[in-house]
Write an enzyme that holds these catalytic residues in place. Structure first.
Site, mmCIF file in Angstrom:
data_model
loop_
_atom_site.group_PDB
_atom_site.id
_atom_site.type_symbol
_atom_site.label_atom_id
_atom_site.label_comp_id
_atom_site.label_asym_id
_atom_site.label_seq_id
_atom_site.Cartn_x
_atom_site.Cartn_y
_atom_site.Cartn_z
ATOM 1 N N GLY A 15 -2.740 -2.949 -6.359
ATOM 2 C CA GLY A 15 -2.541 -0.998 -6.088
ATOM 3 C C GLY A 15 -2.554 -0.247 -6.874
ATOM 4 O O GLY A 15 -2.581 -0.600 -8.317
ATOM 5 N N CYS A 131 7.186 10.564 -5.704
ATOM 6 C CA CYS A 131 6.760 11.691 -6.908
ATOM 7 C C CYS A 131 7.061 12.768 -6.861
ATOM 8 O O CYS A 131 7.307 12.561 -8.045
ATOM 9 C CB CYS A 131 5.361 11.096 -7.246
ATOM 10 S SG CYS A 131 4.709 11.537 -5.119
ATOM 11 N N HIS A 244 0.505 15.900 -9.201
ATOM 12 C CA HIS A 244 0.856 16.539 -8.518
ATOM 13 C C HIS A 244 1.043 17.681 -9.573
ATOM 14 O O HIS A 244 1.816 17.827 -10.291
ATOM 15 C CB HIS A 244 1.685 16.334 -7.421
ATOM 16 C CG HIS A 244 2.446 14.728 -7.513
ATOM 17 N ND1 HIS A 244 1.210 14.707 -6.051
ATOM 18 C CD2 HIS A 244 2.798 14.122 -6.433
ATOM 19 C CE1 HIS A 244 1.255 13.086 -5.600
ATOM 20 N NE2 HIS A 244 1.977 13.339 -5.718
HETATM 21 P P1 A2P Z 1 -3.193 -6.793 -1.383
HETATM 22 O O1 A2P Z 1 -3.884 -5.569 -2.376
HETATM 23 O O2 A2P Z 1 -3.490 -7.598 -1.276
HETATM 24 O O3 A2P Z 1 -3.565 -5.638 0.022
HETATM 25 P P2 A2P Z 1 -1.909 0.153 -2.812
HETATM 26 O O4 A2P Z 1 -0.697 1.768 -2.464
HETATM 27 O O5 A2P Z 1 -2.781 1.547 -3.352
HETATM 28 O O6 A2P Z 1 -2.680 0.002 -1.064
HETATM 29 O O7 A2P Z 1 -1.838 -1.064 -3.023
HETATM 30 C C1 A2P Z 1 -0.427 -1.552 -2.032
HETATM 31 C C2 A2P Z 1 0.006 -2.803 -2.734
HETATM 32 O O8 A2P Z 1 1.056 -3.984 -2.396
HETATM 33 C C3 A2P Z 1 -1.340 -3.881 -3.183
HETATM 34 O O9 A2P Z 1 -1.254 -4.685 -4.261
HETATM 35 C C4 A2P Z 1 -1.235 -4.728 -2.023
HETATM 36 O O10 A2P Z 1 -1.828 -5.999 -2.307
HETATM 37 C C5 A2P Z 1 -0.085 -5.071 -1.854
HETATM 38 N N1 A2P Z 1 0.426 -5.580 -0.578
HETATM 39 C C6 A2P Z 1 0.385 -4.681 0.822
HETATM 40 N N2 A2P Z 1 1.248 -5.404 1.696
HETATM 41 C C7 A2P Z 1 1.422 -6.701 0.969
HETATM 42 C C8 A2P Z 1 2.206 -8.202 1.058
HETATM 43 N N3 A2P Z 1 2.492 -7.454 3.272
HETATM 44 N N4 A2P Z 1 2.737 -8.382 0.632
HETATM 45 C C9 A2P Z 1 2.415 -8.633 -0.572
HETATM 46 N N5 A2P Z 1 2.211 -7.162 -1.178
HETATM 47 C C10 A2P Z 1 1.268 -5.974 -0.142
#
Ligand code: A2P
Length: 343
Positions: A15, A131, A244
């Site tokens: 992310g 944040c 921000h």
């Molecule tokens: P993934 O890329 O596999 O969906 P952002 O806030 O930029 O959207 O990023 C969210 C982060 O949280 C991403 O790395 C996403 O992985 C991860 N994520 C979301 N749901 C889960 C989960 N159930 N288990 C582990 N990581 C998660």
């Protein structure tokens, strides 16, 4: 592994904040014996960059934390709710960027420049604040120590990166489409964000404020360790990618002049005073993006009350507002020999 050279899990590593955590860990040469990126099953086997090389992403599972000393979480509230206690149970200290644990009385809510001593009472999960709150308290704590802040009125201008990678793509896509005369269909936000401002961040609560606004109210009091400070907030999403900005008005018990504020803030850690109105110098999101410091400018006396000051506070929401603050907490835990889950 050892508490001085921890094995580190980055949860949510694909992310916007997770990638920045990896970058900050590398830039600051965090003394990890190993760094392992985790994300959902969707990303397992994919690659993320770390210190000029690629790391393979692992799927986050219930037994993922065995043998880790520190986990930096930025994978959303529900992932934190489920997995942070499992990590702590496995002896791995969690620094969690979601809002899941922030107001839990058993979890310190820490900004290292403001309340590092709260780390002393952690029980395995430490919360990284919202944040907008982080950058505000970095700038306000030194003023509170000097003149005791009675009331804070804040309005924010928040970048889309705070919503995550998909919101960055949404602003890019909408901007390009609108410039080409094409229609846009909002997916991440309730309305078009390109060329617009949305006076709603997160959901509305019963009192008419949004959850983001109430985070600023409640988290500020917890971090500053002072329930008597009155805080009111209006939070607005603007079509900016990174950083921000905040218009902040404070009322203090004793008087602060503009010169006092400039002197106090220029001596405080993590702050750069950028306040030369005669040269048209003031903080802006495009300048703060990618920087570690909190920038403060437009410092003026509020002439409508006896002891009031107006400030304009800008910081990179992904760095100081999230990834950097979490990594700094990790560094502080090592420095204070607190990188262990108390029995
Ligand atoms: P993934 O890329 O596999 O969906 P952002 O806030 O930029 O959207 O990023 C969210 C982060 O949280 C991403 O790395 C996403 O992985 C991860 N994520 C979301 N749901 C889960 C989960 N159930 N288990 C582990 N990581 C998660």
């Amino acid at each position: 592994m050892s508490a001085q050279n921890p094995r580190v899990a980055v949860v949510g590593a694909t992310g916007a904040v997770g990638r920045e955590m990896l970058e900050v860990l590398a830039q600051r040469q965090f003394p990890a014996s190993e760094i392992v990126p985790f994300a959902s099953s969707r990303s397992a086997g994919g690659k993320v960059e770390y210190a000029g090389s690629e790391l393979t992403v692992r799927e986050l599972k219930e037994d993922s934390f065995a043998g880790f000393d520190l986990a930096l979480f930025s994978a959303g509230g529900s992932t934190s709710e489920k997995f942070a206690p499992l990590a702590a149970k496995a002896g791995c200290v969690v620094v969690d960027n979601s809002s899941a644990w922030r107001m839990d009385p058993k979890c310190p809510l820490v900004v290292p420049e403001v309340n590092p001593r709260d780390l002393e009472w952690h029980q395995g999960i430490i919360a990284n604040p919202n944040c907008s709150t982080i950058q505000m308290v970095v700038a306000l704590k030194p003023l509170h120590d000097e003149a005791k802040i009675k009331r804070i009125v804040v309005s924010t201008y928040q970048a889309v990166s705070g919503t995550g990678q998909k919101a960055i793509v949404e602003l890019e896509t909408q901007t390009a489409r609108l410039m080409n005369g094409q229609e846009v269909i909002p997916q991440v936000y309730p309305y078009q964000i390109a060329f617009n401002c949305l006076p709603q961040i997160d959901v509305f609560m019963d009192n008419g404020y949004t959850k983001e606004e109430m985070k600023m109210v409640n988290e500020t009091k917890k971090i500053m360790g002072d329930d008597s400070i009155r805080v009111t907030a209006t939070t607005v999403r603007v079509p900016v990618f990174y950083s921000h900005s905040e218009s902040v008005n404070i009322e203090t018990e004793t008087k602060l002049t503009v010169e006092d504020v400039r002197r106090i803030l220029s001596q405080a850690p993590g702050i750069i005073v950028a306040d030369y109105p005669e040269k048209k110098i003031y903080p802006m999101p495009i300048d703060a993006a990618g920087q570690d410091d909190v920038f403060v400018g437009r410092i003026r006396e509020d002439e409508s009350i006896d002891n009031g000051i107006n400030l304009w506070i800008v910081a990179d929401n992904i760095r100081k507002g999230a990834a950097l603050n979490a990594v700094q907490i990790g560094e502080e835990l090592i420095r204070r020999n607190l990188l262990r889950v108390p029995k």
